[in-house]
Design a protein around this motif. Structure first.
Motif, mmCIF file in Angstrom:
data_model
loop_
_atom_site.group_PDB
_atom_site.id
_atom_site.type_symbol
_atom_site.label_atom_id
_atom_site.label_comp_id
_atom_site.label_asym_id
_atom_site.label_seq_id
_atom_site.Cartn_x
_atom_site.Cartn_y
_atom_site.Cartn_z
ATOM 1 N N SER A 239 0.827 -1.216 0.000
ATOM 2 C CA SER A 239 0.000 0.000 0.000
ATOM 3 C C SER A 239 0.858 1.260 0.000
ATOM 4 O O SER A 239 0.563 2.229 -0.707
ATOM 5 N N TYR A 242 2.342 1.679 -3.466
ATOM 6 C CA TYR A 242 1.296 1.989 -4.445
ATOM 7 C C TYR A 242 0.814 3.427 -4.317
ATOM 8 O O TYR A 242 0.662 4.139 -5.320
ATOM 9 N N TYR A 347 -0.851 -1.496 -9.667
ATOM 10 C CA TYR A 347 -0.969 -2.226 -8.406
ATOM 11 C C TYR A 347 -0.485 -3.669 -8.565
ATOM 12 O O TYR A 347 0.224 -4.194 -7.702
#
Length: 428
Positions: A239, A242, A347
């Motif tokens: 996360s 990203y 992603y």
């Protein structure tokens, strides 16, 4: 003068040779390779030219805001051989005209759209640079891996050579059979073959790196070593990577701008419903030999000025505007989906890199433990072989395990380094 030209030619040749010599002797770090490619790579240069062309198109779009001004001069000669007076005449006319589109519903929007194209084109340059940089990182780490693989294979060749030569002595002493010596010789030959394969792989990676840098000379890279704390460094979360990548990756930013341009296209298409207002002005004069008076007076009394305004109001245009609006709406939806695709692809890439980095770190830990255990085991088998407690087959089997463990450790090490570098690259 001739001697001076020869002197300049020799000086230029000497400078070129010095530059080539410096390039050949240079030790290239990863940053050196990346910085050089960003300046010299042909693909990057082409993308920069495309960006400059886009800037010129923007200047053209801005220029359309201003009035146009033109001057025209015309001359004619008339021959009337069968006329009553059989006169030939010569005449000229001169006109200065200006026109200006005051309103057409798209003036400012067209410029805004073109400026976005500039930004997209600039982002395409960064995207090309990122692609080249990523390839260089991969090649650089592959060269490091291949170089260490060559060293491992060289050590294996030396070890097998020593075992073979020792086997020859043991055969003469009657301590081993000819079949054992044949096994040792086969192992020695195979290790030499593997060494050649690893050397060719190293040369191939070096060639690819040299080509992407647009170099004509061989390249010598800095064979730096990595400490274990660099290999087993704590990884950022998927996360974190990203969210940072969404803000900096040019492909994402370009997709967002493309979506914005489609919204502008929709507004431009709707402008077809609005009227168009234009202004015009002009001045002119003329002269002709068939007219009375000299040319000066003719030009004076024929002088005329005019101004005008035109309004064009669309009423029916065969559904062209409505169709343009509908297509623009569909293009907007398509670009929204393209942005979503880019985000999902980003992603997936980051998630794959993270999993590869995490997995290769775990493999590296396991490979280090395995290599330590097999090295200990091989040392014991070798000692037993030296006192006759193990035969040649046992020794060679254990040595094959050692070589495989060394290669596995190397592969895990450099796969970890590569994935960590790429993971970090996606955050910048």
């Amino acid at each position: 003068m001739k001697l001076l030209k020869i002197f300049f030619a020799l000086t230029l040749l000497l400078i070129c040779q010095c530059a080539i010599s410096q390039t050949e002797n240079k030790i290239w770090t990863l940053d050196d390779c990346i910085n050089y490619a960003l300046e010299q790579n042909i693909t990057i240069k082409k993308s920069k030219i495309a960006y400059e062309e886009s800037l010129i198109n923007t200047k053209t779009a801005k220029g359309a805001l201003f009035p146009s001004l033109s001057f025209a001069a015309g001359y004619d000669y008339t021959n009337t051989p069968f006329g009553e007076n059989n006169n030939n005449t010569f005449g000229g006319n001169y006109n200065l005209n200006a026109s200006w589109t005051v309103f057409n519903g798209t003036r400012n929007k067209t410029i805004q759209k073109q400026e976005m194209y500039d930004s997209i084109s600039e982002l395409n340059v960064y995207q090309t640079q990122n692609s080249i940089t990523e390839t260089i990182i991969q090649l650089y780490v592959q060269i490091l891996y291949a170089a260490e693989s060559v060293k491992t294979n060289e050590s294996t060749v030396n070890l097998n050579k020593a075992l073979f030569e020792r086997g020859e002595g043991l055969l003469q002493a009657g301590s081993i059979a000819k079949s054992d010596l044949a096994q040792l010789e086969s192992q020695y030959s195979n290790s030499k073959y593997q060494l050649i394969v690893s050397q060719n792989a190293l040369k191939n990676y070096q060639l690819q790196l040299k080509q992407i840098l647009e170099l004509d000379t061989d390249i010598n890279i800095d064979f730096l070593s990595y400490q274990e704390n660099e290999i087993l460094v704590a990884l950022p979360t998927v996360s974190e990577v990203y969210q940072t990548a969404l803000k900096v990756r040019p492909e994402i930013l370009a997709s967002k701008l493309t979506l914005e341009t489609s919204n502008i296209d929709l507004q431009i298409a709707k402008a077809g419903y609005y009227p168009k207002i234009s202004l015009s002005a002009g001045a002119g004069t003329q002269h002709n030999t068939s007219s009375t008076g000299d040319i000066g007076n003719q030009l004076k009394y024929a002088w005329n000025n005019h101004v005008g305004m035109s309004i064009s109001v669309p009423i029916l245009n065969q559904r062209q505007t409505k169709s343009s609006v509908e297509i623009a709406k569909l293009n907007t939806i398509t670009n929204e989906l393209n942005l979503l695709d880019e985000q999902k692809a980003l992603y997936k890439t980051i998630e794959s890199l993270w999993l590869d980095a995490y997995g290769s770190q775990e493999q590296y830990r396991a490979s280090v433990e395995n290599l330590n255990a097999i090295e200990t085991s091989y040392e014991l088998i070798e000692e037993q072989y030296n006192v006759g407690l193990k035969n040649t087959s046992d020794l060679l089997v254990e040595k094959d395990k050692l070589l495989a463990a060394q290669q596995n450790q190397l592969q895990a090490k450099y796969m970890t380094i590569l994935n960590i570098k790429l993971l970090n690259f996606y955050q910048h």
